[in-house]
Design a protein around this motif. Structure first.
Motif, PDB file in Angstrom:
ATOM      1  N   TYR A  15       0.539 -17.432  -0.948  1.00 50.17           N
ATOM      2  CA  TYR A  15       0.286 -16.101  -1.476  1.00 50.17           C
ATOM      3  C   TYR A  15       1.602 -15.410  -1.813  1.00 50.17           C
ATOM      4  O   TYR A  15       2.567 -15.513  -1.062  1.00 50.17           O
ATOM      5  CB  TYR A  15      -0.433 -15.223  -0.449  1.00 50.17           C
ATOM      6  N   CYS A  16       1.635 -14.685  -2.910  1.00 50.36           N
ATOM      7  CA  CYS A  16       2.732 -13.762  -3.132  1.00 50.36           C
ATOM      8  C   CYS A  16       2.274 -12.364  -2.762  1.00 50.36           C
ATOM      9  O   CYS A  16       1.077 -12.061  -2.768  1.00 50.36           O
ATOM     10  CB  CYS A  16       3.262 -13.812  -4.572  1.00 50.36           C
ATOM     11  N   ALA A  17       3.227 -11.511  -2.410  1.00 49.03           N
ATOM     12  CA  ALA A  17       2.890 -10.194  -1.902  1.00 49.03           C
ATOM     13  C   ALA A  17       3.993  -9.197  -2.213  1.00 49.03           C
ATOM     14  O   ALA A  17       5.169  -9.546  -2.265  1.00 49.03           O
ATOM     15  CB  ALA A  17       2.657 -10.243  -0.389  1.00 49.03           C
ATOM     16  N   GLN A  18       3.602  -7.956  -2.390  1.00 53.17           N
ATOM     17  CA  GLN A  18       4.516  -6.854  -2.637  1.00 53.17           C
ATOM     18  C   GLN A  18       4.799  -6.129  -1.331  1.00 53.17           C
ATOM     19  O   GLN A  18       3.874  -5.766  -0.602  1.00 53.17           O
ATOM     20  CB  GLN A  18       3.912  -5.888  -3.653  1.00 53.17           C
ATOM     21  N   GLN A  19       6.067  -5.888  -1.049  1.00 54.73           N
ATOM     22  CA  GLN A  19       6.455  -5.225   0.182  1.00 54.73           C
ATOM     23  C   GLN A  19       6.435  -3.711   0.012  1.00 54.73           C
ATOM     24  O   GLN A  19       6.777  -3.188  -1.050  1.00 54.73           O
ATOM     25  CB  GLN A  19       7.842  -5.684   0.624  1.00 54.73           C
ATOM     26  N   SER A  20       6.095  -3.000   1.092  1.00 61.88           N
ATOM     27  CA  SER A  20       6.006  -1.547   1.054  1.00 61.88           C
ATOM     28  C   SER A  20       7.335  -0.845   1.272  1.00 61.88           C
ATOM     29  O   SER A  20       7.458   0.343   0.995  1.00 61.88           O
ATOM     30  CB  SER A  20       5.008  -1.057   2.107  1.00 61.88           C
ATOM     31  N   GLY A  21       8.347  -1.545   1.774  1.00 61.49           N
ATOM     32  CA  GLY A  21       9.649  -0.960   2.040  1.00 61.49           C
ATOM     33  C   GLY A  21      10.765  -1.884   1.621  1.00 61.49           C
ATOM     34  O   GLY A  21      10.543  -2.951   1.035  1.00 61.49           O
ATOM     35  N   LEU A  22      11.994  -1.482   1.939  1.00 62.10           N
ATOM     36  CA  LEU A  22      13.175  -2.222   1.520  1.00 62.10           C
ATOM     37  C   LEU A  22      13.839  -3.000   2.651  1.00 62.10           C
ATOM     38  O   LEU A  22      14.812  -3.715   2.408  1.00 62.10           O
ATOM     39  CB  LEU A  22      14.193  -1.270   0.901  1.00 62.10           C
ATOM     40  N   THR A  23      13.342  -2.877   3.867  1.00 62.46           N
ATOM     41  CA  THR A  23      13.908  -3.584   4.999  1.00 62.46           C
ATOM     42  C   THR A  23      13.539  -5.061   4.952  1.00 62.46           C
ATOM     43  O   THR A  23      12.387  -5.413   4.672  1.00 62.46           O
ATOM     44  CB  THR A  23      13.410  -2.971   6.317  1.00 62.46           C
ATOM     45  N   VAL A  24      14.497  -5.924   5.230  1.00 68.94           N
ATOM     46  CA  VAL A  24      14.224  -7.354   5.301  1.00 68.94           C
ATOM     47  C   VAL A  24      13.327  -7.614   6.503  1.00 68.94           C
ATOM     48  O   VAL A  24      13.676  -7.304   7.637  1.00 68.94           O
ATOM     49  CB  VAL A  24      15.520  -8.158   5.414  1.00 68.94           C
ATOM     50  N   THR A  25      12.162  -8.185   6.262  1.00 70.03           N
ATOM     51  CA  THR A  25      11.197  -8.408   7.322  1.00 70.03           C
ATOM     52  C   THR A  25      10.337  -9.621   7.005  1.00 70.03           C
ATOM     53  O   THR A  25      10.141  -9.976   5.841  1.00 70.03           O
ATOM     54  CB  THR A  25      10.298  -7.174   7.522  1.00 70.03           C
ATOM     55  N   MET A  26       9.818 -10.249   8.055  1.00 66.60           N
ATOM     56  CA  MET A  26       8.885 -11.359   7.929  1.00 66.60           C
ATOM     57  C   MET A  26       7.467 -10.945   8.294  1.00 66.60           C
ATOM     58  O   MET A  26       6.560 -11.770   8.266  1.00 66.60           O
ATOM     59  CB  MET A  26       9.319 -12.523   8.818  1.00 66.60           C
ATOM     60  N   ASP A  27       7.284  -9.693   8.629  1.00 67.01           N
ATOM     61  CA  ASP A  27       6.009  -9.176   9.114  1.00 67.01           C
ATOM     62  C   ASP A  27       5.056  -8.943   7.950  1.00 67.01           C
ATOM     63  O   ASP A  27       5.335  -8.119   7.078  1.00 67.01           O
ATOM     64  CB  ASP A  27       6.257  -7.875   9.872  1.00 67.01           C
ATOM     65  N   PRO A  28       3.913  -9.628   7.920  1.00 64.68           N
ATOM     66  CA  PRO A  28       2.987  -9.429   6.805  1.00 64.68           C
ATOM     67  C   PRO A  28       2.417  -8.019   6.727  1.00 64.68           C
ATOM     68  O   PRO A  28       1.928  -7.619   5.670  1.00 64.68           O
ATOM     69  CB  PRO A  28       1.874 -10.454   7.082  1.00 64.68           C
ATOM     70  N   ASN A  29       2.497  -7.254   7.826  1.00 70.13           N
ATOM     71  CA  ASN A  29       1.999  -5.884   7.807  1.00 70.13           C
ATOM     72  C   ASN A  29       2.801  -4.970   6.902  1.00 70.13           C
ATOM     73  O   ASN A  29       2.334  -3.887   6.551  1.00 70.13           O
ATOM     74  CB  ASN A  29       1.971  -5.310   9.220  1.00 70.13           C
ATOM     75  N   PHE A  30       3.998  -5.374   6.512  1.00 70.06           N
ATOM     76  CA  PHE A  30       4.823  -4.586   5.614  1.00 70.06           C
ATOM     77  C   PHE A  30       4.617  -4.970   4.152  1.00 70.06           C
ATOM     78  O   PHE A  30       5.284  -4.421   3.276  1.00 70.06           O
ATOM     79  CB  PHE A  30       6.294  -4.725   5.988  1.00 70.06           C
ATOM     80  N   PHE A  31       3.718  -5.890   3.897  1.00 67.33           N
ATOM     81  CA  PHE A  31       3.392  -6.299   2.539  1.00 67.33           C
ATOM     82  C   PHE A  31       1.983  -5.814   2.230  1.00 67.33           C
ATOM     83  O   PHE A  31       1.027  -6.186   2.916  1.00 67.33           O
ATOM     84  CB  PHE A  31       3.512  -7.819   2.394  1.00 67.33           C
ATOM     85  N   VAL A  32       1.860  -4.998   1.215  1.00 67.06           N
ATOM     86  CA  VAL A  32       0.638  -4.215   1.027  1.00 67.06           C
ATOM     87  C   VAL A  32      -0.232  -4.668  -0.135  1.00 67.06           C
ATOM     88  O   VAL A  32      -1.393  -4.281  -0.216  1.00 67.06           O
ATOM     89  CB  VAL A  32       0.975  -2.723   0.858  1.00 67.06           C
ATOM     90  N   SER A  33       0.300  -5.462  -1.049  1.00 66.78           N
ATOM     91  CA  SER A  33      -0.480  -5.991  -2.158  1.00 66.78           C
ATOM     92  C   SER A  33      -0.357  -7.503  -2.166  1.00 66.78           C
ATOM     93  O   SER A  33       0.749  -8.034  -2.065  1.00 66.78           O
ATOM     94  CB  SER A  33      -0.002  -5.417  -3.499  1.00 66.78           C
ATOM     95  N   TRP A  34      -1.479  -8.190  -2.313  1.00 70.45           N
ATOM     96  CA  TRP A  34      -1.522  -9.640  -2.197  1.00 70.45           C
ATOM     97  C   TRP A  34      -2.230 -10.272  -3.380  1.00 70.45           C
ATOM     98  O   TRP A  34      -3.197  -9.709  -3.912  1.00 70.45           O
ATOM     99  CB  TRP A  34      -2.260 -10.054  -0.919  1.00 70.45           C
ATOM    100  N   GLY A  35      -1.759 -11.439  -3.767  1.00 68.74           N
ATOM    101  CA  GLY A  35      -2.462 -12.225  -4.762  1.00 68.74           C
ATOM    102  C   GLY A  35      -3.624 -12.969  -4.148  1.00 68.74           C
ATOM    103  O   GLY A  35      -3.899 -12.875  -2.946  1.00 68.74           O
ATOM    104  N   GLN A  36      -4.321 -13.740  -4.973  1.00 69.86           N
ATOM    105  CA  GLN A  36      -5.514 -14.460  -4.519  1.00 69.86           C
ATOM    106  C   GLN A  36      -5.181 -15.773  -3.820  1.00 69.86           C
ATOM    107  O   GLN A  36      -6.043 -16.348  -3.152  1.00 69.86           O
ATOM    108  CB  GLN A  36      -6.440 -14.726  -5.709  1.00 69.86           C
ATOM    109  N   GLY A  37      -3.973 -16.256  -3.969  1.00 72.24           N
ATOM    110  CA  GLY A  37      -3.535 -17.488  -3.355  1.00 72.24           C
ATOM    111  C   GLY A  37      -3.709 -18.692  -4.258  1.00 72.24           C
ATOM    112  O   GLY A  37      -4.563 -18.728  -5.137  1.00 72.24           O
ATOM    113  N   THR A  38      -2.872 -19.703  -4.021  1.00 72.08           N
ATOM    114  CA  THR A  38      -2.971 -20.964  -4.737  1.00 72.08           C
ATOM    115  C   THR A  38      -2.756 -22.106  -3.746  1.00 72.08           C
ATOM    116  O   THR A  38      -1.869 -22.047  -2.895  1.00 72.08           O
ATOM    117  CB  THR A  38      -1.962 -21.029  -5.905  1.00 72.08           C
TER     118      THR A  38
END
Length: 124
Positions: free
Chosen positions: A95-118
């Motif tokens: 999945y690709c995802a858009q992050q909600s902030g600018l801090t480097v993080t691995m936490d999926p909770n900071f990514f707010v928009s997601w694709g459908q997956g491949t």
């Protein structure tokens, strides 16, 4: 937030390569960090890597360092995940995802928009 569409998944032999693409809608794509995650059957969603807004910095999970690279083309609203020397353990939905902030993080909770997956499947 943007709409994201992944493509490029498929079946590949161990040691091979795949290139995944993520196409984004919207007019402010360059304002956001973008990340890639994956999820295998029975497993939690796992961080793969991310890229800064301008594409000048990337960070990766230890499991893929040295094998995967991320790039982006802000003029075309696309993000690419290049996967080399693939292993069966890389098999997952990506999945690709858009992050909600600018801090480097691995936490999926900071990514707010997601694709459908491949789907990526690596055979041994």
């Amino acid at each position: 937030q943007v709409q994201l569409v992944e493509s490029g998944g498929g079946l590949v032999q161990a040691g091979g390569s795949l290139r995944l693409s993520c196409a984004a809608s919207g007019r402010t794509f360059s304002s956001y960090r973008m990340g890639w995650f994956r999820q295998a059957p029975g497993k939690e969603r796992e961080f793969v890597g991310a890229i800064s807004r301008l594409g000048d910095s990337t960070n990766f999970a230890d499991s893929v360092k040295g094998r995967f690279t991320i790039s982006r083309d802000n003029a075309k609203n696309t993000v690419t995940l290049q996967m080399d020397r693939l292993k069966p353990a890389d098999t997952a939905v990506y999945y690709c995802a858009q992050q909600s902030g600018l801090t480097v993080t691995m936490d999926p909770n900071f990514f707010v928009s997601w694709g459908q997956g491949t789907q990526v499947t690596v055979s041994s």
